[in-house]
Design an enzyme around this catalytic site. Structure first.
Site, PDB file in Angstrom:
ATOM      1  N   ASP A  84     -23.057  86.465  19.834  1.00  0.00           N
ATOM      2  CA  ASP A  84     -22.558  85.101  19.680  1.00  0.00           C
ATOM      3  C   ASP A  84     -21.694  84.969  18.430  1.00  0.00           C
ATOM      4  OD1 ASP A  84     -24.474  85.170  17.677  1.00  0.00           O
ATOM      5  OD2 ASP A  84     -25.842  83.781  18.663  1.00  0.00           O
ATOM      6  N   SER A  85     -21.619  86.038  17.641  1.00  0.00           N
ATOM      7  CA  SER A  85     -20.679  86.078  16.522  1.00  0.00           C
ATOM      8  C   SER A  85     -19.236  85.978  17.000  1.00  0.00           C
ATOM      9  CB  SER A  85     -20.869  87.370  15.711  1.00  0.00           C
ATOM     10  OG  SER A  85     -20.859  88.512  16.558  1.00  0.00           O
ATOM     11  N   ASP A 140     -25.484  88.557  24.133  1.00  0.00           N
ATOM     12  CA  ASP A 140     -26.277  87.449  23.613  1.00  0.00           C
ATOM     13  C   ASP A 140     -26.382  86.302  24.614  1.00  0.00           C
ATOM     14  OD1 ASP A 140     -27.231  88.233  21.157  1.00  0.00           O
ATOM     15  OD2 ASP A 140     -25.612  87.318  20.009  1.00  0.00           O
ATOM     16  N   LYS A 163     -29.952  89.545  24.934  1.00  0.00           N
ATOM     17  CA  LYS A 163     -30.590  89.335  23.635  1.00  0.00           C
ATOM     18  C   LYS A 163     -30.755  87.854  23.370  1.00  0.00           C
ATOM     19  CE  LYS A 163     -28.413  90.030  19.567  1.00  0.00           C
ATOM     20  NZ  LYS A 163     -28.679  88.774  18.807  1.00  0.00           N
ATOM     21  N   GLU A 209     -32.760  84.983  20.314  1.00  0.00           N
ATOM     22  CA  GLU A 209     -33.359  84.841  18.993  1.00  0.00           C
ATOM     23  C   GLU A 209     -34.746  84.223  19.079  1.00  0.00           C
ATOM     24  OE1 GLU A 209     -29.209  84.025  16.486  1.00  0.00           O
ATOM     25  OE2 GLU A 209     -30.708  82.437  16.688  1.00  0.00           O
ATOM     26  N   GLU A 265     -32.574  91.011  11.085  1.00  0.00           N
ATOM     27  CA  GLU A 265     -31.407  90.589  10.298  1.00  0.00           C
ATOM     28  C   GLU A 265     -31.829  89.945   8.992  1.00  0.00           C
ATOM     29  OE1 GLU A 265     -27.205  88.112  10.689  1.00  0.00           O
ATOM     30  OE2 GLU A 265     -28.584  88.204  12.402  1.00  0.00           O
TER      31      GLU A 265
END
Length: 270
Positions: A43-44, A82, A110, A112, A174
């Protein structure tokens, strides 16, 4: 093509796993040629490519679009994609949206946070799952180190074990202390992928814009391996100067009609 068991075997052998982000086909192709093991379409993409102010602005359509682009550039590499913000709040929702990412080309999804129930649901539905603890860019407005106190570190450690028991295939750690990352890496079966988590994780991931020097901001967890941003700025600047000075295009860049075609054209349009 690699599968998740490939990387589990690498962990067992003590071989480091190289992960880097990509968001487009040309970059993915270069990364494959450079020998990376896994590409993360993160998502970066929001702040690095799309101009968003925060990762939580990234949509499922954004992610599917960029995963598909990366897959076109890297046909055989293992791709983690993501799930964006608010697309995995319940098991059924996570499964539905993971199918979209898989159809776009992701081998693994992925998300979070410590949500073992989501891992179990996705695993039961046949998905490889990569979890993500520590700094959670979608949910933390301020990007700062996590797990700095004994209590916070213990919570992250326990969360990692719970996710592993639920069936995660990878765990991204992270901006957490190296000591914590090392303990987690030894305690869980899944390979750990660190970013700002020290050298004792099973693998490392960096954002390609950061390592290549496209990003202007400096990060403690990053090492610049190139100056792509400066090189591109210099190249475009030189082009602009040549255009304004009449130096580009030069004769060698032009195409011409054959003599007989030119004569015929001029007779048609005197």
């Amino acid at each position: 093509m690699s599968n998740a068991s490939t990387f589990l075997d690498m962990k067992r052998r003590g071989e480091k796993i190289v992960v880097v982000t990509a968001y487009d086909a040309p970059t993915a192709r270069i990364e494959v040629e450079a020998g990376v093991d896994i590409i993360l379409v993160g998502d970066s993409v929001g702040v690095n490519i799309l101009g968003y102010a925060h990762e939580c602005e990234v949509t499922l359509a954004d992610m599917a679009h960029h995963i598909a682009a990366v897959r076109r550039g890297a046909r055989d590499i293992y791709i983690i994609g993501d799930l964006p913000y608010a697309t995995y709040d319940a098991p059924e929702q996570a499964i539905k949206n993971s199918r979209i990412l898989r159809e776009a080309g992701a081998d693994c999804v992925k998300f979070e946070g410590a949500q073992p129930e989501i891992v179990r649901a996705l695993t039961a539905a046949g998905f490889d799952v990569c979890c993500h603890l520590g700094l959670e860019s979608q949910h933390h407005d301020v990007k700062r180190r996590q797990g700095k106190t004994a209590q916070a570190a213990a919570k992250l450690y326990d969360d990692a074990l719970a996710l592993d028991a639920a069936g995660q295939k990878f765990l991204v750690l992270e901006l957490v202390p190296q000591e914590l990352a090392a303990r987690v890496t030894r305690a869980i079966s899944a390979p750990t992928i660190g970013i700002g988590a020290g050298a004792e994780t099973d693998g490392q991931v960096l954002v390609v814009n950061d390592l290549a020097g496209v990003t202007a901001r400096e990060f403690k967890h990053n090492r610049r391996y190139g100056a792509v941003g400066a090189a591109l700025r210099d190249a475009v600047g030189a082009y602009a100067r040549d255009v304004r000075a009449g130096l580009f295009p030069a004769e060698e860049h032009a195409f011409h009609l054959a003599d007989d075609e030119r004569t015929a054209f001029e007779s048609l349009r005197p």
